[in-house]
Design an enzyme around this catalytic site. Structure first.
Site, PDB file in Angstrom:
ATOM      1  N   ASP A  78      -5.385  -6.734   6.102  1.00  0.00           N
ATOM      2  CA  ASP A  78      -6.595  -6.000   5.518  1.00  0.00           C
ATOM      3  C   ASP A  78      -7.554  -6.843   5.226  1.00  0.00           C
ATOM      4  OD1 ASP A  78      -8.314  -3.745   4.616  1.00  0.00           O
ATOM      5  OD2 ASP A  78      -7.331  -3.242   2.897  1.00  0.00           O
TER       6      ASP A  78
ATOM      7  N   TYR B  32       0.719  -1.189  -0.072  1.00  0.00           N
ATOM      8  CA  TYR B  32       0.021  -0.174   0.019  1.00  0.00           C
ATOM      9  C   TYR B  32       0.832   1.268  -0.041  1.00  0.00           C
ATOM     10  CZ  TYR B  32      -4.027  -3.079   0.890  1.00  0.00           C
ATOM     11  OH  TYR B  32      -5.085  -3.938   0.958  1.00  0.00           O
TER      12      TYR B  32
END
Ligand code: NAD
Length: 360
Positions: free
Chosen positions: A247, A142
């Site tokens: 996540d 990310y």
């Protein structure tokens, strides 16, 4: 002692659930002689409307000067354009980055009175679910290098998963520490059969394991973990993993408990300052109706007391009060089932407050 809490109600149901969480902290404060000072600041969509930015300087300053941050939720249809330059969720990324919050703790608990809420067959949840996902929050794919390029005239794009040893060490250490406070079982989830970054994770885990001889360490590939979470969730206790795997798996783990309105979270760094928020969003479909479940936010305050302030007994008191209210059959609309008593946001907060006052 005075505990300073930067309080960000945010958008949608955020202000409604935060009001109940503040109520609970005040009850705890009265009962145990602590003073909680709430400094209300703005972030998210409402900050875009008022200041043109999702995370105003003043908000960030207030958070940095506080002992912890309590957040409701940000976002909503009004600001949902993914191509917009300023978006509410930038406030969350900004807070995590600026406050150095590199770890996300996400408990997924199936409360005994809510067993019916799980979408899994009763036989699969008979042994209960009590998982803590420890997710790396500020590294990996990310945040790695990304871009677009052309390959033989064909458009392509890439994202990079990169971790250095220090980044891995601090999150894995937190995984071990968390395991020590629970059942001393640590599951490290990765994709070490393919990814070089996962192989580095395993090296670091093996080295740190020597410092925690009491902890039983296991490894599992992420694809298998995704499967095992629905096959036999009771086999997991603490899971430590990278940003992207965490996540996905933390959302899966919360889904198997069946109640998004019940689950809290903590984002932690290397100091006691943490950010505490429910895992749900701003629920614009029910905002302003007084029917949102405040328990995820109330349980987030319990995590705050435990992780930022070291007030373990007070935190347990909140957890127990929530369980007591559920056991007595009170439910908000999202978790209602036959024969139970439907209550709204404020009433649910009042019931938990009363249970704390009555508790020994
Ligand atoms: P959501 O979590 O807001 O809502 C999903 C569903 O769950 C809705 O039907 C909602 O009514 C219900 N729900 C959620 N929380 C509830 C509660 N406490 N009590 C009762 N019901 C509840 O997710 P979404 O609809 O995908 O997103 C809505 C907005 O929230 C979007 O703008 C999104 O970007 C934002 N969002 C913010 C955060 C955050 O602030 N951390 C997290 C997720 C989504």
């Amino acid at each position: 002692m005075i505990y300073k809490i930067a309080t960000i109600p945010g958008d949608g149901i955020g202000p409604e659930v935060i009001a109940e969480a503040v109520k609970i902290l005040n009850v705890i404060g009265e009962k145990y002689n602590h003073e909680f000072e709430f400094n209300y600041v703005t972030a998210g969509g409402c900050a875009i409307d008022e200041f043109g930015v999702p995370l105003p300087e003043e908000t960030l300053k207030a958070c940095k000067e506080s002992d912890s941050v309590l957040l409701g939720a940000v976002g909503g249809p009004k600001w949902d354009d993914p191509t917009a330059k300023v978006r509410p969720e930038q406030a969350l990324l900004g807070l995590r980055g600026e406050l150095g919050l590199f770890a996300n703790l996400r408990p997924a608990v199936l409360y005994e009175p809510l067993k019916d809420a799980s979408p899994l067959k009763p036989s699969l949840v008979a042994e209960g679910i009590d998982i803590m996902v420890v997710r790396e929050l500020t590294g990996g794919i990310y945040f790695g290098e990304r871009g677009r390029l052309e390959e033989n005239g064909v458009e392509a794009a890439y994202d990079t998963e990169k971790y250095n040893v220090n980044e891995i060490e601090r999150i894995v250490k937190l995984g071990f520490e968390t395991a020590m406070k629970r059942s001393k079982k640590l599951m490290c989830v990765d994709k070490a059969n393919i990814l070089e970054s996962s192989r580095l994770w395993r090296q670091v885990v093996a080295r740190l394991a020597k410092d925690y001889p009491e902890v039983t360490v296991d490894h599992m590939y992420v694809d298998n973990a995704a499967m095992q979470l629905v096959r036999k969730p009771s086999q997991f206790d603490v899971i430590v993993t990278s940003n992207i795997f965490g996540d996905i798996l933390s959302d899966e783990a919360s889904m198997v408990t069946g109640s998004i309105g019940m689950l809290p979270s903590a984002s932690l760094g290397s100091t006691n300052l943490g950010m505490y928020e429910p895992i749900h969003g701003s629920a614009p479909d029910i905002a302003g109706k007084g029917i949102a479940n405040p328990l995820a936010t109330i349980l987030s305050t319990a995590m705050m007391l435990k992780y930022s302030f070291g007030l373990v007994k007070e935190a347990e008191e909140i957890d127990n009060a929530v369980l007591k209210v559920l056991s007595a059959g009170y439910r908000t609309g999202d978790i209602i089932s036959e024969g139970k008593t439907l209550v709204g946001t404020v009433e649910m907060g009042n019931l938990v407050a009363e249970a704390i006052k009555e508790g020994k």
